[in-house]
Each structure stands twice: as C-alpha cells, then as structure tokens.
Design a protein around this motif. Structure first.
Motif, PDB file in Angstrom:
ATOM      1  N   ALA A 150       0.862  -1.165   0.029  1.00 22.99           N
ATOM      2  CA  ALA A 150      -0.301  -0.098  -0.107  1.00 22.99           C
ATOM      3  C   ALA A 150       0.654   1.109   0.018  1.00 22.99           C
ATOM      4  N   LEU A 151       1.943   1.280   0.749  1.00 23.34           N
ATOM      5  CA  LEU A 151       2.981   2.297   0.695  1.00 23.34           C
ATOM      6  C   LEU A 151       3.554   2.659  -0.595  1.00 23.34           C
ATOM      7  N   ASP A 152       3.850   1.489  -1.094  1.00 18.48           N
ATOM      8  CA  ASP A 152       4.471   1.451  -2.507  1.00 18.48           C
ATOM      9  C   ASP A 152       3.536   1.949  -3.416  1.00 18.48           C
ATOM     10  N   GLU A 153       2.160   1.936  -3.336  1.00 15.52           N
ATOM     11  CA  GLU A 153       1.225   2.109  -4.451  1.00 15.52           C
ATOM     12  C   GLU A 153       1.025   3.756  -3.948  1.00 15.52           C
ATOM     13  N   MET A 154       0.987   4.266  -2.686  1.00 11.92           N
ATOM     14  CA  MET A 154       0.943   5.701  -2.486  1.00 11.92           C
ATOM     15  C   MET A 154       2.328   6.337  -3.380  1.00 11.92           C
ATOM     16  N   CYS A 155       3.235   5.834  -3.034  1.00 12.40           N
ATOM     17  CA  CYS A 155       4.335   6.802  -3.591  1.00 12.40           C
ATOM     18  C   CYS A 155       4.062   6.775  -5.189  1.00 12.40           C
ATOM     19  N   ARG A 156       3.927   5.403  -5.887  1.00 17.13           N
ATOM     20  CA  ARG A 156       3.709   5.633  -7.113  1.00 17.13           C
ATOM     21  C   ARG A 156       2.679   6.122  -7.713  1.00 17.13           C
ATOM     22  N   LYS A 157       1.400   6.544  -7.153  1.00  9.14           N
ATOM     23  CA  LYS A 157       0.231   7.178  -7.515  1.00  9.14           C
ATOM     24  C   LYS A 157       0.217   8.561  -7.338  1.00  9.14           C
ATOM     25  N   LEU A 158       0.748   8.922  -5.953  1.00 10.98           N
ATOM     26  CA  LEU A 158       0.813  10.319  -5.863  1.00 10.98           C
ATOM     27  C   LEU A 158       2.089  11.040  -5.426  1.00 10.98           C
ATOM     28  N   LEU A 159       2.984  10.324  -4.436  1.00 10.39           N
ATOM     29  CA  LEU A 159       3.900  11.086  -3.679  1.00 10.39           C
ATOM     30  C   LEU A 159       5.286  11.266  -4.499  1.00 10.39           C
ATOM     31  N   GLY A 184       3.298  21.421  15.758  1.00 12.88           N
ATOM     32  CA  GLY A 184       2.304  22.580  15.854  1.00 12.88           C
ATOM     33  C   GLY A 184       2.421  23.435  14.998  1.00 12.88           C
ATOM     34  N   VAL A 185       3.237  23.543  13.897  1.00 13.21           N
ATOM     35  CA  VAL A 185       3.496  24.435  12.913  1.00 13.21           C
ATOM     36  C   VAL A 185       2.351  23.944  11.806  1.00 13.21           C
ATOM     37  N   LEU A 186       1.593  24.812  11.421  1.00 13.09           N
ATOM     38  CA  LEU A 186       0.647  24.526  10.539  1.00 13.09           C
ATOM     39  C   LEU A 186       1.327  24.055   8.937  1.00 13.09           C
ATOM     40  N   ASP A 187       0.948  22.788   8.432  1.00  9.59           N
ATOM     41  CA  ASP A 187       1.454  22.295   7.310  1.00  9.59           C
ATOM     42  C   ASP A 187       0.600  21.983   6.125  1.00  9.59           C
ATOM     43  N   PRO A 188       0.215  23.167   5.353  1.00  8.52           N
ATOM     44  CA  PRO A 188      -0.891  22.957   4.208  1.00  8.52           C
ATOM     45  C   PRO A 188      -0.537  21.931   3.370  1.00  8.52           C
ATOM     46  N   GLN A 189       0.979  21.780   3.102  1.00  8.16           N
ATOM     47  CA  GLN A 189       1.217  20.904   2.015  1.00  8.16           C
ATOM     48  C   GLN A 189       0.959  19.612   2.344  1.00  8.16           C
ATOM     49  N   GLY A 190       1.388  19.230   3.818  1.00  5.02           N
ATOM     50  CA  GLY A 190       0.889  17.903   4.273  1.00  5.02           C
ATOM     51  C   GLY A 190      -0.412  17.649   4.251  1.00  5.02           C
ATOM     52  N   ARG A 191      -1.233  18.669   4.524  1.00  4.59           N
ATOM     53  CA  ARG A 191      -2.828  18.420   4.669  1.00  4.59           C
ATOM     54  C   ARG A 191      -3.274  18.155   3.192  1.00  4.59           C
ATOM     55  N   ALA A 192      -2.622  18.875   2.366  1.00  2.92           N
ATOM     56  CA  ALA A 192      -3.227  18.599   1.012  1.00  2.92           C
ATOM     57  C   ALA A 192      -2.836  17.047   0.388  1.00  2.92           C
ATOM     58  N   ILE A 193      -1.575  16.542   0.771  1.00  2.00           N
ATOM     59  CA  ILE A 193      -1.283  15.147   0.616  1.00  2.00           C
ATOM     60  C   ILE A 193      -2.100  14.117   1.208  1.00  2.00           C
ATOM     61  N   HIS A 194      -2.435  14.471   2.533  1.00  2.00           N
ATOM     62  CA  HIS A 194      -3.391  13.600   3.157  1.00  2.00           C
ATOM     63  C   HIS A 194      -4.619  13.544   2.414  1.00  2.00           C
ATOM     64  N   GLU A 248      -6.529  10.204   0.696  1.00  2.00           N
ATOM     65  CA  GLU A 248      -7.966   9.708   1.012  1.00  2.00           C
ATOM     66  C   GLU A 248      -8.653   9.677  -0.176  1.00  2.00           C
ATOM     67  N   GLY A 249      -8.530  10.758  -0.999  1.00  2.00           N
ATOM     68  CA  GLY A 249      -9.497  10.793  -2.303  1.00  2.00           C
ATOM     69  C   GLY A 249      -9.061   9.758  -3.069  1.00  2.00           C
ATOM     70  N   LEU A 250      -7.736   9.165  -3.128  1.00  3.00           N
ATOM     71  CA  LEU A 250      -7.311   8.026  -3.923  1.00  3.00           C
ATOM     72  C   LEU A 250      -7.786   6.638  -3.309  1.00  3.00           C
ATOM     73  N   GLY A 251      -8.409   6.610  -2.303  1.00  4.77           N
ATOM     74  CA  GLY A 251      -9.013   5.830  -1.555  1.00  4.77           C
ATOM     75  C   GLY A 251      -8.063   4.926  -0.584  1.00  4.77           C
TER      76      GLY A 251
END
Lengths: 82, 82
Positions: free
Chosen positions: A54-63, B12-22, B26-29
């Motif tokens: 699953a981690l591998d797929e995250m990397c390939r699809k998005l990260l 504690g520092v706001l991370d908009p980039q991390g939130r966008a990745i998160h 989730e959107g990718l399932g």
C-alpha cells in the motif's frame, strides 16, 4: 506507525533548486561542498495494518513522479526495534 | 562523502502541503493514514574534511528555518561502515 518517504530526483535530472542551494552555500563561504540535490521528505503516520504494498502504491500514484524521481520507504518503528 | 539533511516542520506548525497530500491520499482511496507532514531532503556531497560543526552551521544559516523547522544530519558513509 511512522513512515518516512524520501523522494529524490533521479541522477541526471536537472536540479535548479539544488544548484541554487549550492551557489548560496558557496556565497556564505562554506568550502568543500561538491554537489547538492534537493528532494522531499514526507512523514506519514499510518495505521499498523498498512502494508508495504500500500505504501508503495501511494508513492507511485501520488507522492513521487516516477518519470524523474526515485523514492525510498523507511519504516521508523521497525528500525528502532531492529 | 554523502550527507543527508532532513528538514521537517516543528510540531504544531501548520502544514498545508502535508494536509493537501493527506486529503489527496484519502481521495485516492488509501485508508489508515492518520497524518502527513511534508518536509525537505537535501543531499550534500561534501569533502571528507567537512566537520559536523560546519554542517550544523550550513543548516542553521541556510538550509533550515530555525523558527519553524527542525533538521537532522545523517552522514551516509559512516552509516554504511557502522
């Protein structure tokens, strides 16, 4: 479980950000720096049930952009207990 | 000698980039992702004579913003021979 994803540009891919950092380090008087490459570090906090696949797929699809980037997955908790 | 500098936002520092990745994961399932933080990975190729103090100063002066970021220095060659 903490997982670190290291994303770096493939060798040969032009890296203007790394070159700018290199130039700035020289400008600040730091000697002995031969090369600088800039990449991304993505820290994931995932449930224990998340598999390597699953981690591998995250990397390939998005990260990571597989055309120009390599990625490396590092499970932080495994490392501590190893 | 290869050195990796890991730069990450302080807790504690706001991370908009991390939130966008998160959000995108989730959107990718992808389930089971609790948190995502985005940081930088800077790969240096330095001469063997470059000291830990010099690397530390590079981080404090240029590579990391000490107000909002932490950094970690990892010498790759030492690790391989250890």
């Amino acid at each position: 479980m903490k997982v670190h994803i290291h994303v770096s540009l493939k060798p040969g891919v032009l890296d203007p950000q790394g070159r700018a950092i290199h130039h700035a380090l020289e400008g600040l008087g730091f000697d002995g720096v031969n090369d600088v490459r800039a990449g991304r570090l993505i820290e994931l906090d995932v449930a224990d049930g998340v598999t390597d696949d699953a981690l591998d797929e995250m990397c390939r699809k998005l990260l990571a952009n597989m055309v120009i980037e390599n990625y490396r997955i590092e499970r932080m908790d495994q490392k501590e207990t190893a």
